[in-house]
Scaffold this motif. Structure first.
Motif, PDB file in Angstrom:
ATOM      1  N   ASP A  51      47.171  54.961  47.806  1.00  0.00           N
ATOM      2  CA  ASP A  51      45.969  54.529  47.091  1.00  0.00           C
ATOM      3  C   ASP A  51      45.992  55.027  45.649  1.00  0.00           C
ATOM      4  OD1 ASP A  51      44.949  53.234  49.274  1.00  0.00           O
ATOM      5  OD2 ASP A  51      43.729  54.931  49.925  1.00  0.00           O
ATOM      6  N   PHE A  55      46.100  52.394  42.466  1.00  0.00           N
ATOM      7  CA  PHE A  55      45.116  52.344  41.387  1.00  0.00           C
ATOM      8  C   PHE A  55      45.742  52.685  40.028  1.00  0.00           C
ATOM      9  CE2 PHE A  55      41.872  52.525  44.739  1.00  0.00           C
ATOM     10  CZ  PHE A  55      41.090  51.461  44.312  1.00  0.00           C
ATOM     11  N   VAL A  73      38.253  48.157  37.318  1.00  0.00           N
ATOM     12  CA  VAL A  73      39.275  48.883  38.072  1.00  0.00           C
ATOM     13  C   VAL A  73      38.953  50.378  38.057  1.00  0.00           C
ATOM     14  CG1 VAL A  73      41.732  49.443  38.239  1.00  0.00           C
ATOM     15  CG2 VAL A  73      41.038  47.134  37.648  1.00  0.00           C
ATOM     16  N   THR A  76      36.065  50.917  40.443  1.00  0.00           N
ATOM     17  CA  THR A  76      36.544  50.801  41.819  1.00  0.00           C
ATOM     18  C   THR A  76      37.350  52.025  42.217  1.00  0.00           C
ATOM     19  OG1 THR A  76      36.626  48.418  41.516  1.00  0.00           O
ATOM     20  CG2 THR A  76      37.766  49.303  43.427  1.00  0.00           C
ATOM     21  N   CYS A  77      38.098  52.567  41.280  1.00  0.00           N
ATOM     22  CA  CYS A  77      38.862  53.785  41.538  1.00  0.00           C
ATOM     23  C   CYS A  77      37.923  54.933  41.909  1.00  0.00           C
ATOM     24  CB  CYS A  77      39.692  54.118  40.307  1.00  0.00           C
ATOM     25  SG  CYS A  77      40.884  55.406  40.537  1.00  0.00           S
ATOM     26  N   ASN A  90      42.140  57.631  36.647  1.00  0.00           N
ATOM     27  CA  ASN A  90      41.670  56.877  35.480  1.00  0.00           C
ATOM     28  C   ASN A  90      42.261  57.436  34.186  1.00  0.00           C
ATOM     29  OD1 ASN A  90      40.102  55.161  36.998  1.00  0.00           O
ATOM     30  ND2 ASN A  90      38.180  56.180  36.534  1.00  0.00           N
TER      31      ASN A  90
END
Length: 194
Positions: A51, A55, A73, A76-77, A90
Motif C-alpha cells: 500500500d 500510493f 491522491v 486518499t493516502c 505524501n
C-alpha cells in the motif's frame, strides 16, 4: 494559467462531482461510506508495504504526468494509511515527483513550458529577483501541482539547490494538511457508516 485551461480543469472536476452524486443517489450515502471505510480498513490490515509503495508510485506518476487529482491522491493516502504514514508517503512522493518534473522541465520540455507560461508575471518576477523567498512563496500558493513543478524549471536563475530547498520547506505543510484531512474523513466516515 490560460483561461481555457482553467475551464478544462473546472469541466473535469464537475464531471467527478456528478459521478459522486450519482453514486450517492443510487446506493445511498450510508452504503457508499460503509463500502469505502471497509475497503480502507481491509487495506490497512493487508499488504501494508505494498500500500505504501502503491500510493508513493501513484503520487509520482500523477505528479510527473500532469494528471488531475494529485491532491485527491494525497487525501486518499491519508484516508487509507492514516495520518503518520500518509504524511510520510505524501512528503516523499511530492519530493520525488517535484524533482523528476523539474529535471524533465529543465532538460526536455523547456520550449513547451515557455510557450505555456509566456504571460506569467510571477514566474518572471522570480526570474528577475533570483530569490529563494519568491520561489518558496510560489510553492506555497494554491496552484495546480504541475505549475509549481514545471514553472520554475524554465527559469535559468533557479538553481537545483534553491528548488529542492523550496520543495523541502513547503511540502510538509501540504503533505500534513492532506494526510490530516484524509485521516479525519476516515474517522467521520466510520461514524457516519455506523
Amino acid at each position: 494559467m490560460q483561461f481555457s485551461s482553467v475551464r478544462k480543469v473546472a469541466r473535469y472536476s464537475s464531471i467527478h462531482f456528478v459521478g459522486i452524486f450519482v453514486c450517492l443517489g443510487i446506493y445511498g450515502w450510508k452504503s457508499v461510506l460503509g463500502f469505502i471505510t471497509a475497503a480502507a480498513d481491509q487495506a490497512r490490515m493487508q499488504a501494508y508495504f505494498w500500500d505504501l509503495l502503491l500510493f508513493f508510485s501513484l503520487l509520482v506518476v500523477v505528479g510527473v504526468c500532469v494528471l488531475l487529482g494529485f491532491s485527491m491522491v494525497e487525501l486518499t493516502c491519508g484516508f487509507v494509511l492514516g495520518f503518520k504514514e500518509g504524511f510520510l508517503v505524501n512528503f516523499f512522493g511530492t519530493l520525488t515527483a517535484s524533482t523528476i518534473s523539474f529535471a524533465l522541465g529543465r532538460y526536455y520540455l523547456k520550449e513547451s513550458i515557455n510557450n505555456y507560461l509566456d504571460d506569467d508575471k510571477f514566474v518572471k518576477a522570480i526570474e528577475r529577483k533570483n530569490g529563494l523567498g519568491l520561489l518558496i512563496l510560489f510553492r506555497l500558493m494554491f496552484l495546480p501541482f504541475f505549475v509549481k513543478n514545471y514553472g520554475p524549471a524554465v527559469i535559468e536563475s533557479t538553481t537545483w539547490s534553491h528548488y529542492i530547498l523550496a520543495v523541502v520547506l513547503t511540502s510538509p505543510a501540504y503533505s500534513a494538511l492532506f494526510a490530516f484531512m484524509g485521516s479525519e474523513a476516515k474517522s467521520i466516515a466510520d461514524i457516519a457508516a455506523g
